[in-house]
Design an enzyme around this catalytic site. Structure first.
Site, PDB file in Angstrom:
ATOM      1  CG  HIS B  38      -1.942  -1.006   1.277  1.00  0.00           C
ATOM      2  ND1 HIS B  38      -2.290  -1.679   2.429  1.00  0.00           N
ATOM      3  CD2 HIS B  38      -2.718  -1.498   0.298  1.00  0.00           C
ATOM      4  CE1 HIS B  38      -3.267  -2.542   2.150  1.00  0.00           C
ATOM      5  NE2 HIS B  38      -3.526  -2.450   0.865  1.00  0.00           N
ATOM      6  CG  HIS B  39       3.580   1.897  -1.977  1.00  0.00           C
ATOM      7  ND1 HIS B  39       4.717   1.138  -1.968  1.00  0.00           N
ATOM      8  CD2 HIS B  39       2.857   1.478  -3.040  1.00  0.00           C
ATOM      9  CE1 HIS B  39       4.693   0.302  -2.996  1.00  0.00           C
ATOM     10  NE2 HIS B  39       3.573   0.482  -3.652  1.00  0.00           N
ATOM     11  CB  CYS B  40       2.274   4.393   4.281  1.00  0.00           C
ATOM     12  SG  CYS B  40       3.411   3.274   5.099  1.00  0.00           S
ATOM     13  CB  CYS B  41      -0.926   6.170   0.240  1.00  0.00           C
ATOM     14  SG  CYS B  41      -0.109   5.346  -1.115  1.00  0.00           S
TER      15      CYS B  41
END
Lengths: 147, 82
Positions: B38-41
């Site tokens: 998710h790449h933190c998003c």
């Protein structure tokens, strides 16, 4: 394509991830949803039970090939079975998966900690993220053995 | 450093029909390091309607051979999963 990739993505996993069985919703059935916030996997399982027998079972969701294949294999394994028998199968599978994971973790920790207890690699001495993936592969193979 | 608006060595992508984590596993075995997830998003992932993405980042340290290795490994991904 290397041999260890073939080992990870064995034929049954690839077959079931490409063409998952019972990937659909069941109206008015028992419904359970699990979301793994670590990796984003989301799986919904539907279950229709009559007279303590699993009449119909299905799943939906998005996840990696191994998780999808595991869900697909699971639906085939428990369909038409008595709930008690499915419970027993699940318990065996849980033990199989967690035991593998636990032993692998212990072996790694042993390697990371010297005989005197000195931690050689604190990172490795902790819990490895790969266990879950390998364990879920074990789960898939286990279901197949039972089916 | 520069003033160009569209310039970055970061490339997020998906391989149709293959989960990004599976793509990353195959790339990893080929010696290509990428990030998948998710790449933190998560809100952006939801907006883009993807479960996750694979992200390759190239910099001054990378060579043409590195990029070729990435492309070759992506061929492996398609061979295995499609």
């Amino acid at each position: 394509v290397t041999a260890d990739l073939h080992a990870l993505y064995e034929a049954a996993v690839l077959d079931h991830s490409r063409r998952p069985r019972n990937r659909r919703a069941i109206e008015g059935a028992h419904r359970a949803e699990q979301h793994n916030r670590m990796c984003g996997d989301r799986v919904v399982v539907y279950l229709r039970v009559e007279h303590d027998v699993i009449q119909d079972v299905s799943f939906e969701g998005s996840a990696c090939a191994i998780a999808i294949a595991s869900a697909s294999l699971m639906t085939e394994a428990v369909s038409g079975q008595a709930v008690a028998r499915a419970d027993t199968a699940f318990e065996g599978l849980r033990q199989h998966a967690t035991e593998r994971s636990r032993l692998a973790g212990r072996a790694r920790r042993r390697a990371a900690v010297s005989d005197s207890g000195e931690v050689r690699d604190a990172r490795v001495a902790g819990v490895g993220p790969c266990d879950r993936r390998l364990a879920s592969r074990g789960v898939g193979a286990h279901i197949e053995d039972q089916g | 450093v520069g003033t160009a608006e569209a310039r970055a060595g970061v490339l997020s992508f998906v391989v149709e029909g293959v989960h990004p984590h599976d793509v990353a596993t195959v790339l990893d075995r080929a010696g290509v390091a990428v990030r998948a997830g998710h790449h933190c998003c998560q809100p952006l992932m939801a907006r883009l309607a993807v479960p996750a993405t694979v992200r390759a980042s190239v910099s001054i340290y990378n060579t043409r051979a590195d990029v070729d290795a990435l492309v070759d490994a992506l061929d492996d991904v398609r061979t295995i999963f499609t």
